[in-house]
Design an enzyme around this catalytic site. Structure first.
Site, mmCIF file in Angstrom:
data_model
loop_
_atom_site.group_PDB
_atom_site.id
_atom_site.type_symbol
_atom_site.label_atom_id
_atom_site.label_comp_id
_atom_site.label_asym_id
_atom_site.label_seq_id
_atom_site.Cartn_x
_atom_site.Cartn_y
_atom_site.Cartn_z
ATOM 1 C CG HIS A 1 -6.913 0.037 -1.042
ATOM 2 N ND1 HIS A 1 -6.747 -0.966 -0.089
ATOM 3 C CD2 HIS A 1 -8.104 -0.221 -1.766
ATOM 4 C CE1 HIS A 1 -7.859 -1.545 -0.179
ATOM 5 N NE2 HIS A 1 -8.606 -1.380 -1.291
ATOM 6 C CG HIS B 1 -4.208 -0.290 4.004
ATOM 7 N ND1 HIS B 1 -3.753 -1.117 3.026
ATOM 8 C CD2 HIS B 1 -5.426 0.139 3.208
ATOM 9 C CE1 HIS B 1 -4.028 -1.300 1.863
ATOM 10 N NE2 HIS B 1 -5.202 -0.527 2.100
ATOM 11 C CB CYS C 1 -0.933 -0.026 1.240
ATOM 12 S SG CYS C 1 -0.162 0.028 2.862
#
Length: 176
Positions: A139, A127, A75
């Site tokens: 993402h 994240h 990510c």
């Protein structure tokens, strides 16, 4: 690690095409139609050709922790590459450091290119993704790879921590 320019990326073995300072370009018609349909917006609302071409190029790339190429990307690596290649904005490599680059915003103030952070597995800022529009963000999902998701779908919203725009150029703490 903070990537400042193409030379830094090339030295680290990451293939990047330098496009110069950020300039908004219109997207190809097919790309605009594809992502407008996916996000439920009108085609003319897809304005940033560099952003949606980048997403199209990386879409479906598998997740790989520490990855920075088409064999796999994580990510924060996706955010680093996107910010550099689309907006000509250097970023730190890790999610925990990227969160320090933003000026916080309320969710309803998020704009295209803003970063969105999530707390998974009890870990703060574990994240990150890039906000697009109409409640969607891109993402690198651990299960599905690079994808576009709705902020309020699939149980992900309960992990949403914060979002914001990149405040200013970032530097390492190593005297740079």
């Amino acid at each position: 690690m903070v990537v400042r320019n193409n030379a830094d990326l090339e030295q680290n073995g990451v293939p990047v095409v330098k496009r110069g300072p950020y300039v908004m370009v219109k997207p190809d018609k097919e790309i605009a139609e594809k992502y407008a349909g996916l996000m439920g917006v009108k085609r003319n609302e897809i304005q940033n050709g560099r952003l949606y071409s980048f997403i199209d190029e990386w879409y479906g790339t598998p997740y790989r922790f520490g990855g920075l190429d088409k064999d796999g990307v994580d990510c924060s690596g996706l955010v680093l590459l996107l910010q550099l290649q689309v907006y000509d904005q250097p970023m730190p490599r890790t999610c925990a450091m990227q969160v320090n680059t933003i000026k916080r915003k309320y969710e309803d103030e998020l704009k295209e290119g803003d970063l969105v952070f999530f707390d998974f597995d009890g870990k703060q800022f574990s994240h990150v993704g890039v906000y697009l529009q109409n409640g969607y963000f891109v993402h690198a999902s651990t299960r599905k790879g690079v994808m576009i998701a709705r902020l309020h779908d699939n149980g992900i919203y309960k992990f949403f921590s914060r979002g914001g725009s990149i405040a200013e150029p970032v530097y390492t703490s190593q005297g740079n």
